[in-house]
Enzyme design. Structure first.
Site, PDB file in Angstrom:
ATOM      1  N   HIS A  54      43.755  40.323  13.841  1.00 15.73           N
ATOM      2  CA  HIS A  54      42.389  41.559  12.989  1.00 15.73           C
ATOM      3  C   HIS A  54      43.359  40.956  11.293  1.00 15.73           C
ATOM      4  CE1 HIS A  54      42.467  44.375  16.147  1.00 15.73           C
ATOM      5  NE2 HIS A  54      42.579  43.596  16.445  1.00 15.73           N
ATOM      6  N   GLU A  56      44.095  42.902   9.118  1.00 11.47           N
ATOM      7  CA  GLU A  56      44.478  42.932   8.233  1.00 11.47           C
ATOM      8  C   GLU A  56      46.296  42.372   8.568  1.00 11.47           C
ATOM      9  OE1 GLU A  56      42.840  46.220   9.237  1.00 11.47           O
ATOM     10  OE2 GLU A  56      43.500  44.805   9.757  1.00 11.47           O
ATOM     11  N   CYS A  84      43.857  49.398  12.371  1.00 14.93           N
ATOM     12  CA  CYS A  84      43.766  50.186  13.489  1.00 14.93           C
ATOM     13  C   CYS A  84      44.752  50.292  14.130  1.00 14.93           C
ATOM     14  CB  CYS A  84      43.286  48.899  15.104  1.00 14.93           C
ATOM     15  SG  CYS A  84      44.523  47.516  15.404  1.00 14.93           S
ATOM     16  N   CYS A  87      47.410  47.368  13.855  1.00 15.70           N
ATOM     17  CA  CYS A  87      47.110  46.820  12.112  1.00 15.70           C
ATOM     18  C   CYS A  87      48.345  47.659  11.781  1.00 15.70           C
ATOM     19  CB  CYS A  87      46.158  46.294  11.546  1.00 15.70           C
ATOM     20  SG  CYS A  87      45.330  45.243  12.528  1.00 15.70           S
TER      21      CYS A  87
END
Length: 157
Positions: A54, A56, A84, A87
């Site tokens: 992801h 991040e 999320c 993250c």
């Protein structure tokens, strides 16, 4: 650390460019320290065949490599979307001191990225989770923590 709209726009631009280039999903993030961008990340889940890639997490990995440290003390993260659960946990583990996000989790869900399932799963008792989860060899597993407690050269985090 006061929010800086310029940095948020940069995260948004990273997300849009990531989509337009065909490289990944609509997520971008950057890490800022002392008013300077030290790392960026974009969603690379499908490009890398890595469900943890992801934006991040990518930005955190890059920032830690840049700083040669596993903690991002004094840093802020700007991300194009509310993090999320994975993250968010990574951000907390990294010790970032502020989180700024653009889109909400509901905006992400409306675009086909619904994380609400994960939030609900984490809150459930182990026996009620969708993926069977159970403890095995708990007392034996304590050997690793006992070794850690007595390891004199450990670096606490």
């Amino acid at each position: 650390m006061p929010a800086n709209p310029t940095f948020m726009q940069m995260a948004i631009d990273l997300a849009v460019e990531n989509v337009n280039s065909g490289a990944g999903g609509p997520f971008g993030a950057l890490i800022v320290r002392n008013g300077e961008v030290i790392a960026t990340g974009v969603n690379r889940v499908t490009a890398n065949n890595d469900p943890t890639a992801h934006a991040e997490v990518q930005a955190i990995r890059s920032a830690c490599t840049f700083l040669k440290d596993f903690q991002l003390t004094g840093c802020s993260i700007y991300t194009s979307c509310e993090p999320c659960p994975m993250c968010l946990a990574a951000i907390y583990w990294s010790r970032c001191e502020a989180i700024y996000f653009g889109c909400t989790a509901q905006d992400a869900a409306d675009a086909g990225f619904d994380d609400s399932f994960l939030y609900h799963e984490v809150a459930k008792p182990h026996a009620q989770r969708t993926i069977p989860t159970s403890r095995l060899l708990g007392p034996e597993a304590l050997a690793s923590f006992n070794a850690w407690r007595t390891f004199e050269a450990r670096i606490s985090y």
